[in-house]
Design a protein around this motif. Structure first.
Motif, short mmCIF file in Angstrom:
data_model
loop_
_atom_site.label_atom_id
_atom_site.label_comp_id
_atom_site.label_asym_id
_atom_site.label_seq_id
_atom_site.Cartn_x
_atom_site.Cartn_y
_atom_site.Cartn_z
N ASP A 1 49.87 -73.85 36.31
CA ASP A 1 50.75 -74.79 35.62
C ASP A 1 50.09 -76.14 35.86
OD1 ASP A 1 52.70 -73.16 34.60
OD2 ASP A 1 54.30 -73.83 35.93
N LYS B 1 56.78 -65.23 34.00
CA LYS B 1 56.58 -66.21 35.07
C LYS B 1 57.89 -66.47 35.80
CE LYS B 1 55.81 -70.90 35.30
NZ LYS B 1 55.61 -71.99 34.37
N HIS C 1 52.84 -78.94 42.94
CA HIS C 1 53.75 -78.30 43.89
C HIS C 1 53.23 -78.21 45.32
CE1 HIS C 1 56.37 -76.04 40.68
NE2 HIS C 1 56.29 -77.33 40.48
N GLU D 1 55.39 -68.19 40.94
CA GLU D 1 55.07 -69.60 41.21
C GLU D 1 55.64 -70.03 42.55
OE1 GLU D 1 56.28 -71.97 37.91
OE2 GLU D 1 55.68 -73.88 38.83
N ASP E 1 50.95 -74.30 40.43
CA ASP E 1 51.35 -75.52 39.71
C ASP E 1 50.76 -76.68 40.51
OD1 ASP E 1 52.89 -77.90 39.09
OD2 ASP E 1 54.32 -76.61 38.05
MN MN Z 1 55.60 -75.09 37.05
#
Ligand code: MN
Ligand code: AOS
Length: 401
Positions: free
Chosen positions: A254, A150, A230, A192, A227
Motif C-alpha cells: 500500500d 486484503k 504504517h 496488512e 503499507d
Molecule cells: Mn493501507
C-alpha cells in the motif's frame, strides 16, 4: 550508467536502456477506489466539485488515471463502501472503461459491534460476524473476477489490562484460519499491519513480524501487505521489503507517504529517496515481474488536492523511483560490495538515484501512444469540468461511504 559522467544516461547502453524501458512498460500500479471520494481529517473534510457519488463513478475516475498513465489498469474496491447490487455489472463497467477490479478490501472497523475489535473481540458472536464478513468479501471477489482479499484489522486495546494480549492473538489466528480455509487455490489473503491507530496501547497486528507469523501459520496463500505509512519513524522499510521478498511473503504494497504517522499522502512526496530504496530491493529480487506476486497498490487520500491528478502524480512518482532503481549498475554495485568499497558502492546507488529519468519516462509514454506529460494532458482533457457539470445532486462519496 557512464561512471565518468554521473547522473547521465550512457548513450551507447542501448540494450540496457531498452531493457529498462521494457520493464517500465510492464509495470502496473493498482489504484484505490476510496482515493476518488472525499476525505480529510477529524477536523474537516473538504469537498470538490465532480467527486464521484458511487462506485460506478469512482471507477470512471480511476479509468482516467489509467488512460493518461497507461499504468493503472486495476482498481481496489472496499466492502461495504463500494457495495452494489450487481457486481458482475460493475466488473463489466470497469472492463468497458479499460480497467478491471483488483483487490477487495474488507472492513471490520466501522460497525458499532467492533468497539472492542473484530477477529480479536472477546465476544465470540462478534468474531463470527467478522469472519462472515470476510466470507462475503470472498463472494464479491469471485463476482468481480478478483483473487486477492486484503485484510487490515483495526483491532487493539487502549489500556493495559483491558484484554489478554495473548488470547487476542489466538482469536485472530483462529479467525484467519476460518477465512483461509474458504480460499480457492488461486486466491490469496493479504494481511496488512499498522503499528497504532485506532487503538493506542496494543495493536493486534502491529508489525510485519506479527503479520508474517500469522501468514506462515495459515499457508502459502497468505502474504504480508506493507503499507509504507504504517511504521514507527525511522524504521528501515527497505529492510522489511528485502526480508519478506527473501521469504516469498511480500504480497503487496500500500504505497503512500508520511511525515508523521499514517498520513496517506502522495507516494514519493515525503521521501522520494526511500521510495527509490524500496524499488531497488524490488528490482534486485526480480520482483517487478508479476509472476512473483507483488501487487503495487496505492492507499492514499487526497484531502486538499484534486483527486485524479493526485493519483496520476502518484503513479508517475512510482515510475520515476522504479526507473532510477532499474538504472542501478548491478555489476558495478556487486564488484564494489564484494571488494568492500563502501563509498564506491554507495556512489553506484546515488548515481542512479540522481539521474533525471523524466525524459526516459516521457519517451516510454510516447512509444505507448500516450502524452508524455500525463498531468498536463489530463488537465487539458476537460474531464474534470465535464464531471463537475454532470455530477450534480446525490451524495458525494467519502472515506467511509
Ligand atoms: Mn493501507
Ligand atoms: C488503514 O489504515 C489501512 O491503511 C487500510 O489499508 C485501510 O483498509 C484502507 O486505508 C482503506 O480502508
Amino acid at each position: 550508467m557512464d561512471r565518468s559522467t554521473p547522473g547521465t544516461l550512457r548513450k551507447d547502453a542501448v540494450v540496457t536502456i531498452e531493457a529498462v524501458k521494457r520493464a517500465l512498460l510492464a509495470q502496473t500500479v493498482e489504484v484505490p477506489s476510496w482515493a476518488y471520494g472525499n476525505s480529510g481529517t477529524r477536523f474537516k473534510v473538504f469537498t470538490t466539485p465532480g467527486t464521484p457519488r458511487d462506485p460506478w463513478e469512482k471507477i470512471a475516475d480511476a479509468a482516467q488515471v489509467n488512460a493518461f498513465t497507461g499504468a493503472a489498469p486495476r482498481v481496489s474496491l472496499h466492502v461495504p463502501w463500494d457495495e452494489v447490487e450487481d457486481y458482475d455489472a460493475l466488473a463489466t463497467h470497469a472492463r468497458d472503461l479499460g480497467v478491471r477490479i483488483g483487490t477487495i478490501n474488507s472492513n471490520v472497523f466501522q460497525d458499532d459491534d467492533y468497539r472492542l475489535g473484530s477477529l480479536a473481540n472477546p465476544d465470540p458472536a462478534v468474531r463470527a460476524k467478522a469472519v462472515a464478513h470476510h466470507l462475503d468479501c470472498l463472494e464479491v471477489m469471485r463476482a468481480v473476477g478478483s483473487t486477492d482479499l486484503k485484510i487490515w484489522l483495526a483491532d487493539g486495546t487502549n489500556y493495559p489490562g483491558q484484554d489478554s494480549i495473548r488470547a487476542r492473538q489466538d482469536r485472530i489466528a483462529d479467525g484467519l484460519a476460518e477465512i483461509y480455509a474458504a480460499l480457492r487455490p488461486d486466491e490469496r489473503i493479504l494481511l496488512e499491519y499498522k503499528f497504532f491507530e485506532p487503538f493506542f496501547y496494543t495493536t493486534d497486528v502491529p508489525d510485519w513480524g506479527t503479520s508474517l507469523v500469522h501468514c506462515l501459520a495459515l499457508g502459502d496463500q497468505a502474504q504480508v501487505v506493507l503499507d509504507t505509512g504504517h511504521h514507527a519513524p525511522g524504521t528501515n522499510i527497505e529492510f522489511i521489503v528485502a526480508q519478506l521478498l527473501r521469504l516469498g511473503r511480500l504480497g503487496a504494497f500500500d504505497f503512500n507517504s508520511r511525515f508523521y504517522a499514517d498520513d496517506d499522502l502522495i507516494v514519493g512526496a515525503a521521501d522520494p529517496f526511500q521510495l527509490f530504496r524500496i524499488m531497488h530491493e524490488i528490482v534486485g529480487a526480480g520482483a517487478l515481474d508479476p509472476a512473483l506476486g507483488v501487487n503495487f497498490m496505492l492507499d492514499q487520500c487526497h484531502n486538499i488536492e484534486e483527486k485524479i491528478p493526485g493519483q496520476i502524480r502518484s503513479i508517475t512518482n512510482v515510475q520515476e523511483a522504479t526507473a532510477k532503481a532499474l538504472l542501478v549498475d548491478a555489476d558495478a554495485l556487486d564488484v564494489a560490495q564484494r571488494s568492500g568499497d563502501v563509498l564506491g558502492a554507495n556512489d553506484v546507488l546515488m548515481d542512479a538515484y540522481n539521474t533525471d529519468v523524466r525524459p526516459l519516462l516521457a519517451q516510454v509514454r510516447q512509444e505507448q501512444g500516450l502524452d508524455p506529460h500525463p498531468l498536463r494532458a489530463f488537465a487539458a482533457s476537460g474531464y474534470a469540468d465535464r464531471v463537475a457539470a454532470e455530477r450534480v445532486g446525490g451524495t458525494q462519496a467519502g472515506w467511509g461511504a
